[in-house]
Design a protein around this motif. Structure first.
Motif, PDB file in Angstrom:
ATOM      1  N   CYS A  47     -18.114  -4.838 -16.879  1.00 57.01           N
ATOM      2  CA  CYS A  47     -17.062  -5.848 -17.040  1.00 57.01           C
ATOM      3  C   CYS A  47     -15.742  -5.338 -16.447  1.00 57.01           C
ATOM      4  O   CYS A  47     -15.050  -6.053 -15.710  1.00 57.01           O
ATOM      5  CB  CYS A  47     -16.939  -6.168 -18.530  1.00 57.01           C
ATOM      6  N   LEU A  48     -15.410  -4.092 -16.747  1.00 53.48           N
ATOM      7  CA  LEU A  48     -14.178  -3.527 -16.179  1.00 53.48           C
ATOM      8  C   LEU A  48     -14.267  -3.428 -14.659  1.00 53.48           C
ATOM      9  O   LEU A  48     -13.283  -3.638 -13.949  1.00 53.48           O
ATOM     10  CB  LEU A  48     -13.899  -2.137 -16.777  1.00 53.48           C
ATOM     11  N   GLY A  49     -15.454  -3.162 -14.176  1.00 48.95           N
ATOM     12  CA  GLY A  49     -15.658  -3.100 -12.726  1.00 48.95           C
ATOM     13  C   GLY A  49     -15.410  -4.460 -12.087  1.00 48.95           C
ATOM     14  O   GLY A  49     -14.809  -4.567 -11.013  1.00 48.95           O
ATOM     15  N   ASP A  50     -15.851  -5.528 -12.757  1.00 52.84           N
ATOM     16  CA  ASP A  50     -15.626  -6.878 -12.233  1.00 52.84           C
ATOM     17  C   ASP A  50     -14.147  -7.258 -12.283  1.00 52.84           C
ATOM     18  O   ASP A  50     -13.634  -7.917 -11.373  1.00 52.84           O
ATOM     19  CB  ASP A  50     -16.447  -7.907 -13.023  1.00 52.84           C
ATOM     20  N   ILE A  51     -13.470  -6.849 -13.349  1.00 54.46           N
ATOM     21  CA  ILE A  51     -12.023  -7.117 -13.443  1.00 54.46           C
ATOM     22  C   ILE A  51     -11.297  -6.379 -12.311  1.00 54.46           C
ATOM     23  O   ILE A  51     -10.455  -6.941 -11.606  1.00 54.46           O
ATOM     24  CB  ILE A  51     -11.474  -6.699 -14.836  1.00 54.46           C
ATOM     25  N   TYR A  52     -11.683  -5.145 -12.123  1.00 46.81           N
ATOM     26  CA  TYR A  52     -11.113  -4.337 -11.036  1.00 46.81           C
ATOM     27  C   TYR A  52     -11.325  -5.051  -9.696  1.00 46.81           C
ATOM     28  O   TYR A  52     -10.423  -5.166  -8.872  1.00 46.81           O
ATOM     29  CB  TYR A  52     -11.806  -2.974 -11.056  1.00 46.81           C
ATOM     30  N   GLY A  53     -12.539  -5.557  -9.514  1.00 46.52           N
ATOM     31  CA  GLY A  53     -12.888  -6.234  -8.254  1.00 46.52           C
ATOM     32  C   GLY A  53     -12.065  -7.497  -8.026  1.00 46.52           C
ATOM     33  O   GLY A  53     -11.581  -7.733  -6.914  1.00 46.52           O
ATOM     34  N   SER A  54     -11.878  -8.292  -9.081  1.00 49.45           N
ATOM     35  CA  SER A  54     -11.140  -9.542  -8.888  1.00 49.45           C
ATOM     36  C   SER A  54      -9.670  -9.251  -8.591  1.00 49.45           C
ATOM     37  O   SER A  54      -9.060  -9.909  -7.751  1.00 49.45           O
ATOM     38  CB  SER A  54     -11.300 -10.470 -10.102  1.00 49.45           C
ATOM     39  N   ILE A  55      -9.132  -8.256  -9.259  1.00 56.27           N
ATOM     40  CA  ILE A  55      -7.732  -7.903  -9.000  1.00 56.27           C
ATOM     41  C   ILE A  55      -7.592  -7.312  -7.601  1.00 56.27           C
ATOM     42  O   ILE A  55      -6.697  -7.673  -6.842  1.00 56.27           O
ATOM     43  CB  ILE A  55      -7.200  -6.915 -10.068  1.00 56.27           C
ATOM     44  N   SER A  56      -8.521  -6.441  -7.237  1.00 62.91           N
ATOM     45  CA  SER A  56      -8.326  -5.805  -5.932  1.00 62.91           C
ATOM     46  C   SER A  56      -8.541  -6.781  -4.779  1.00 62.91           C
ATOM     47  O   SER A  56      -7.925  -6.627  -3.738  1.00 62.91           O
ATOM     48  CB  SER A  56      -9.130  -4.513  -5.761  1.00 62.91           C
ATOM     49  N   SER A  57      -9.341  -7.834  -4.961  1.00 61.72           N
ATOM     50  CA  SER A  57      -9.433  -8.769  -3.839  1.00 61.72           C
ATOM     51  C   SER A  57      -8.152  -9.604  -3.707  1.00 61.72           C
ATOM     52  O   SER A  57      -7.750  -9.931  -2.588  1.00 61.72           O
ATOM     53  CB  SER A  57     -10.702  -9.622  -3.857  1.00 61.72           C
ATOM     54  N   HIS A  58      -7.517  -9.890  -4.821  1.00 63.23           N
ATOM     55  CA  HIS A  58      -6.215 -10.569  -4.735  1.00 63.23           C
ATOM     56  C   HIS A  58      -5.204  -9.667  -4.001  1.00 63.23           C
ATOM     57  O   HIS A  58      -4.472 -10.118  -3.121  1.00 63.23           O
ATOM     58  CB  HIS A  58      -5.718 -10.902  -6.141  1.00 63.23           C
ATOM     59  N   PHE A  59      -5.209  -8.399  -4.358  1.00 58.09           N
ATOM     60  CA  PHE A  59      -4.302  -7.452  -3.703  1.00 58.09           C
ATOM     61  C   PHE A  59      -4.593  -7.321  -2.208  1.00 58.09           C
ATOM     62  O   PHE A  59      -3.683  -7.223  -1.391  1.00 58.09           O
ATOM     63  CB  PHE A  59      -4.451  -6.049  -4.316  1.00 58.09           C
ATOM     64  N   ALA A  60      -5.858  -7.310  -1.872  1.00 55.82           N
ATOM     65  CA  ALA A  60      -6.241  -7.108  -0.474  1.00 55.82           C
ATOM     66  C   ALA A  60      -5.671  -8.221   0.400  1.00 55.82           C
ATOM     67  O   ALA A  60      -5.204  -7.971   1.521  1.00 55.82           O
ATOM     68  CB  ALA A  60      -7.762  -7.046  -0.347  1.00 55.82           C
ATOM     69  N   LEU A  61      -5.678  -9.440  -0.124  1.00 54.12           N
ATOM     70  CA  LEU A  61      -5.125 -10.568   0.642  1.00 54.12           C
ATOM     71  C   LEU A  61      -3.634 -10.376   0.890  1.00 54.12           C
ATOM     72  O   LEU A  61      -3.139 -10.589   1.998  1.00 54.12           O
ATOM     73  CB  LEU A  61      -5.327 -11.877  -0.120  1.00 54.12           C
ATOM     74  N   GLU A  62      -2.923  -9.956  -0.165  1.00 51.69           N
ATOM     75  CA  GLU A  62      -1.487  -9.747  -0.010  1.00 51.69           C
ATOM     76  C   GLU A  62      -1.216  -8.610   0.974  1.00 51.69           C
ATOM     77  O   GLU A  62      -0.328  -8.696   1.821  1.00 51.69           O
ATOM     78  CB  GLU A  62      -0.852  -9.381  -1.354  1.00 51.69           C
ATOM     79  N   GLU A  63      -2.004  -7.559   0.864  1.00 52.03           N
ATOM     80  CA  GLU A  63      -1.772  -6.397   1.732  1.00 52.03           C
ATOM     81  C   GLU A  63      -2.047  -6.735   3.197  1.00 52.03           C
ATOM     82  O   GLU A  63      -1.361  -6.271   4.100  1.00 52.03           O
ATOM     83  CB  GLU A  63      -2.617  -5.214   1.255  1.00 52.03           C
ATOM     84  N   LYS A  64      -3.051  -7.572   3.403  1.00 50.13           N
ATOM     85  CA  LYS A  64      -3.376  -7.983   4.765  1.00 50.13           C
ATOM     86  C   LYS A  64      -2.197  -8.749   5.371  1.00 50.13           C
ATOM     87  O   LYS A  64      -1.792  -8.513   6.514  1.00 50.13           O
ATOM     88  CB  LYS A  64      -4.624  -8.864   4.728  1.00 50.13           C
ATOM     89  N   TRP A  65      -1.654  -9.650   4.575  1.00 55.17           N
ATOM     90  CA  TRP A  65      -0.521 -10.435   5.070  1.00 55.17           C
ATOM     91  C   TRP A  65       0.663  -9.519   5.378  1.00 55.17           C
ATOM     92  O   TRP A  65       1.310  -9.630   6.424  1.00 55.17           O
ATOM     93  CB  TRP A  65      -0.106 -11.501   4.048  1.00 55.17           C
ATOM     94  N   MET A  66       0.926  -8.570   4.473  1.00 54.88           N
ATOM     95  CA  MET A  66       2.082  -7.675   4.668  1.00 54.88           C
ATOM     96  C   MET A  66       1.914  -6.843   5.929  1.00 54.88           C
ATOM     97  O   MET A  66       2.864  -6.635   6.693  1.00 54.88           O
ATOM     98  CB  MET A  66       2.251  -6.753   3.453  1.00 54.88           C
ATOM     99  N   GLU A  67       0.692  -6.394   6.133  1.00 52.61           N
ATOM    100  CA  GLU A  67       0.420  -5.563   7.300  1.00 52.61           C
ATOM    101  C   GLU A  67       0.594  -6.376   8.581  1.00 52.61           C
ATOM    102  O   GLU A  67       1.252  -5.939   9.524  1.00 52.61           O
ATOM    103  CB  GLU A  67      -1.001  -5.024   7.193  1.00 52.61           C
ATOM    104  N   GLN A  68       0.015  -7.550   8.581  1.00 49.52           N
ATOM    105  CA  GLN A  68       0.083  -8.394   9.781  1.00 49.52           C
ATOM    106  C   GLN A  68       1.498  -8.844  10.106  1.00 49.52           C
ATOM    107  O   GLN A  68       1.818  -9.144  11.246  1.00 49.52           O
ATOM    108  CB  GLN A  68      -0.797  -9.635   9.598  1.00 49.52           C
ATOM    109  N   ASN A  69       2.340  -8.900   9.087  1.00 52.37           N
ATOM    110  CA  ASN A  69       3.692  -9.397   9.301  1.00 52.37           C
ATOM    111  C   ASN A  69       4.753  -8.301   9.254  1.00 52.37           C
ATOM    112  O   ASN A  69       5.939  -8.616   9.168  1.00 52.37           O
ATOM    113  CB  ASN A  69       4.007 -10.490   8.280  1.00 52.37           C
TER     114      ASN A  69
END
Ligand SMILES: [Fe+2]
Ligand SMILES: [Fe+2]
Length: 132
Positions: A47-69
Motif C-alpha cells: 500500500c505504501l508502495g502504491d502511495i509512493y507511486g501515485s505521488i511520484s508520478s504527479h511529481f514526474a509530470l511537474e519535473e518534466k515541465w520544469m526541465e523543458q521550460n
C-alpha cells in the motif's frame, strides 16, 4: 477511513491545479482504504508502495515541465519532492522493521507537506505554467 482530507489551505488558487491535487489526495485515500486492521506487513508495504507511486508520478509530470521550460527554481522544487519521497521510504522501512504502520505519523507528514509544498513550490510553478 481517509488518510488525509482536502483542506482549503492547500489551495494554490488555480482551479485546474487544485483539482489535480484533490485527485491525488483521493487516490492516496483510496489506496489507504484498502488497509484494514488485519492487514499484514506485506499488504501495508505494498500500500505504501502504491502511495509512493501515485505521488511520484504527479511529481514526474511537474519535473518534466520544469526541465523543458528551464524553470528557475527547478532544483529547489525537485529537492522538496525528493524529501517527501524519502520520508515515505523511511516510514516504509519502519514498517519492515516493526510490522506496524504509524498511520498518525504518515498522516501528519502528508498534511504538513502538502500544506507547505502546495502553497509555495506548486503555486509558484503552476502560476508560471499559466503565464506561458
Ligand atoms: Fe502539484
Ligand atoms: Fe511540486
Amino acid at each position: 477511513m481517509s488518510l488525509i482530507e482536502w483542506r482549503e489551505e492547500y489551495s494554490t488558487g488555480i482551479p485546474g491545479v487544485d483539482h489535480e491535487h484533490e485527485e491525488l489526495i483521493a487516490l492516496i485515500n483510496s489506496i489507504y482504504e484498502m488497509l484494514d486492521n488485519s492487514a499484514d506487513k506485506a499488504k501495508i508495504v505494498s500500500c505504501l508502495g502504491d502511495i509512493y507511486g501515485s505521488i511520484s508520478s504527479h511529481f514526474a509530470l511537474e519535473e518534466k515541465w520544469m526541465e523543458q521550460n528551464n524553470y528557475d527554481e527547478y532544483a529547489e522544487h525537485r529537492k522538496d519532492h525528493e524529501s517527501l519521497l524519502d520520508d515515505i521510504g523511511e516510514i516504509t522501512d519502519e514498517v519492515e522493521a516493526t510490522d506496524r504502520l504509524n498511520a498518525e505519523q504518515l498522516r501528519s507528514k502528508l498534511n504538513d507537506w502538502f500544506l507547505i509544498h502546495f502553497k509555495t513550490h506548486d503555486s509558484r510553478l503552476h502560476q508560471a505554467e499559466q503565464n506561458k
